[in-house]
Design a protein around this motif. Structure first.
Motif, PDB file in Angstrom:
ATOM      1  N   GLN A   1       0.940  -1.339  -0.155  1.00 36.75           N
ATOM      2  CA  GLN A   1      -0.237  -0.438  -0.235  1.00 36.75           C
ATOM      3  C   GLN A   1       0.720   1.223   0.161  1.00 36.75           C
ATOM      4  O   GLN A   1       0.474   2.262  -0.934  1.00 36.75           O
ATOM      5  CB  GLN A   1      -1.363  -0.001   1.123  1.00 36.75           C
ATOM      6  CG  GLN A   1      -2.062  -0.893   1.035  1.00 36.75           C
ATOM      7  CD  GLN A   1      -2.742  -1.090   2.687  1.00 36.75           C
ATOM      8  OE1 GLN A   1      -2.179  -0.923   3.032  1.00 36.75           O
ATOM      9  NE2 GLN A   1      -4.554  -1.790   2.672  1.00 36.75           N
TER      10      GLN A   1
ATOM     11  N   HIS B   1       3.077  14.193 -13.641  1.00 36.06           N
ATOM     12  CA  HIS B   1       1.993  14.665 -14.347  1.00 36.06           C
ATOM     13  C   HIS B   1       2.286  16.791 -14.293  1.00 36.06           C
ATOM     14  O   HIS B   1       2.602  17.607 -15.632  1.00 36.06           O
ATOM     15  CB  HIS B   1       0.749  14.043 -14.629  1.00 36.06           C
ATOM     16  CG  HIS B   1      -0.174  15.426 -14.752  1.00 36.06           C
ATOM     17  ND1 HIS B   1      -0.666  15.032 -16.116  1.00 36.06           N
ATOM     18  CD2 HIS B   1      -1.007  16.180 -14.569  1.00 36.06           C
ATOM     19  CE1 HIS B   1      -1.377  15.532 -16.872  1.00 36.06           C
ATOM     20  NE2 HIS B   1      -2.183  16.648 -15.611  1.00 36.06           N
TER      21      HIS B   1
ATOM     22  N   GLN C   1       2.328   1.445  -3.630  1.00 31.08           N
ATOM     23  CA  GLN C   1       1.175   1.633  -4.492  1.00 31.08           C
ATOM     24  C   GLN C   1       0.729   3.529  -4.025  1.00 31.08           C
ATOM     25  O   GLN C   1       0.643   4.754  -5.531  1.00 31.08           O
ATOM     26  CB  GLN C   1       0.088   1.525  -4.103  1.00 31.08           C
ATOM     27  CG  GLN C   1      -1.732   1.347  -5.133  1.00 31.08           C
ATOM     28  CD  GLN C   1      -2.501   1.394  -4.361  1.00 31.08           C
ATOM     29  OE1 GLN C   1      -2.656   0.260  -3.495  1.00 31.08           O
ATOM     30  NE2 GLN C   1      -3.986   1.016  -5.171  1.00 31.08           N
ATOM     31  N   SER C   2       0.659   3.536  -2.966  1.00 32.73           N
ATOM     32  CA  SER C   2       0.581   5.592  -2.767  1.00 32.73           C
ATOM     33  C   SER C   2       1.661   6.108  -2.984  1.00 32.73           C
ATOM     34  O   SER C   2       1.189   7.121  -3.804  1.00 32.73           O
ATOM     35  CB  SER C   2       0.707   5.770  -0.756  1.00 32.73           C
ATOM     36  OG  SER C   2      -0.383   5.297  -0.356  1.00 32.73           O
TER      37      SER C   2
ATOM     38  N   GLY D   1       3.695   5.470  -5.972  1.00 30.40           N
ATOM     39  CA  GLY D   1       3.444   5.399  -7.216  1.00 30.40           C
ATOM     40  C   GLY D   1       2.492   6.207  -7.256  1.00 30.40           C
ATOM     41  O   GLY D   1       2.687   7.243  -8.723  1.00 30.40           O
ATOM     42  N   GLN D   2       1.439   6.833  -6.670  1.00 35.04           N
ATOM     43  CA  GLN D   2       0.366   7.302  -6.695  1.00 35.04           C
ATOM     44  C   GLN D   2       0.369   9.275  -7.205  1.00 35.04           C
ATOM     45  O   GLN D   2       0.368   9.857  -7.759  1.00 35.04           O
ATOM     46  CB  GLN D   2      -0.746   7.734  -6.200  1.00 35.04           C
ATOM     47  CG  GLN D   2      -1.823   6.281  -6.700  1.00 35.04           C
ATOM     48  CD  GLN D   2      -3.083   5.816  -6.309  1.00 35.04           C
ATOM     49  OE1 GLN D   2      -3.038   6.540  -4.825  1.00 35.04           O
ATOM     50  NE2 GLN D   2      -3.653   5.381  -6.222  1.00 35.04           N
ATOM     51  N   LEU D   3       1.773   9.365  -6.170  1.00 37.28           N
ATOM     52  CA  LEU D   3       2.451  10.440  -6.125  1.00 37.28           C
ATOM     53  C   LEU D   3       2.975  11.040  -6.327  1.00 37.28           C
ATOM     54  O   LEU D   3       2.958  12.006  -7.597  1.00 37.28           O
ATOM     55  CB  LEU D   3       2.742  10.555  -4.050  1.00 37.28           C
ATOM     56  CG  LEU D   3       4.044  11.759  -4.265  1.00 37.28           C
ATOM     57  CD1 LEU D   3       2.743  13.230  -3.868  1.00 37.28           C
ATOM     58  CD2 LEU D   3       4.883  11.692  -3.142  1.00 37.28           C
ATOM     59  N   THR D   4       3.812  10.255  -7.076  1.00 34.87           N
ATOM     60  CA  THR D   4       4.921  10.228  -8.291  1.00 34.87           C
ATOM     61  C   THR D   4       4.347  10.243  -9.582  1.00 34.87           C
ATOM     62  O   THR D   4       4.411  10.837 -10.406  1.00 34.87           O
ATOM     63  CB  THR D   4       6.580   9.226  -8.507  1.00 34.87           C
ATOM     64  OG1 THR D   4       5.807   7.650  -8.199  1.00 34.87           O
ATOM     65  CG2 THR D   4       7.158   9.136  -7.006  1.00 34.87           C
ATOM     66  N   GLY D   5       3.250   9.651  -9.954  1.00 40.45           N
ATOM     67  CA  GLY D   5       2.464   9.746 -11.265  1.00 40.45           C
ATOM     68  C   GLY D   5       1.914  11.371 -10.648  1.00 40.45           C
ATOM     69  O   GLY D   5       2.101  11.936 -12.151  1.00 40.45           O
ATOM     70  N   GLY D   6       1.032  12.037 -10.338  1.00 42.20           N
ATOM     71  CA  GLY D   6       0.772  13.416  -9.476  1.00 42.20           C
ATOM     72  C   GLY D   6       2.033  14.089 -10.345  1.00 42.20           C
ATOM     73  O   GLY D   6       1.846  15.711 -10.635  1.00 42.20           O
TER      74      GLY D   6
END
Length: 170
Positions: free
Chosen positions: A89, A103, A92-93, A95-100
């Protein structure tokens, strides 16, 4: 029992201490591992209760012993699986942070790329000032994002590692 353990003074002292508690009237549960370390060691749950006569007076103690080896091993496997889930988890968090963040930085880079294309052309002083203002805002936004990332990274290190989840749950 104490005579049988005469050659093992530490074990004898442990047995004496635990039975002293039980004979004093304390009712309790202990879980411990027993057995030869070179062989199969087992976990046992030992329940100590007060033995009473017909009038309800304490007259001794008794013990129920259950082999709980599988339960202890299951609990350890569950604990490891829960820890792996927490790590997953976290990843995953992250990954979401780095994706944001990626962007957001792509948007900032687009401001600079487009601004440079505009500045390469023959533009008016007013257009040039608007491009510079957009680039300054992008620099400020990028600095803020960098500050947030650095602040986040100092909170807790994450040490990713490959794990065979199926082997952990067997």
């Amino acid at each position: 029992m104490l005579e049988l353990l005469a050659s093992q003074p530490q074990h004898q002292a442990d047995v004496r201490a635990i039975w002293s508690r039980a004979l004093a009237g304390e009712e309790f549960v202990e879980v411990a591992e027993f057995g030869d370390p070179a062989r199969d060691r087992r976990f046992y749950e030992m329940r100590y209760n007060t033995l009473r006569d017909r009038e309800g007076q304490r007259m001794g103690a008794y013990q129920f012993v259950y082999d709980v080896t599988e339960r202890v091993h299951d609990q350890e496997r569950l604990r490891r699986a829960q820890e792996l889930l927490r790590q997953s988890q976290k990843m995953q968090s992250l990954g979401q942070l780095t994706g944001g963040v990626a962007h957001d930085f792509n948007i900032l880079l687009a401001v600079f790329a487009n601004g440079l294309q505009v500045l390469d052309r023959n533009v008016s002083a007013e257009q040039r000032q608007r491009v510079y203002a957009s680039m300054r805002r992008a620099v400020a936004r990028g600095s803020g994002l960098t500050h947030q990332l650095l602040s986040f990274s100092r909170r807790r290190p994450i040490n990713p590692e490959a794990v065979d989840l199926a082997a952990q749950l067997d």
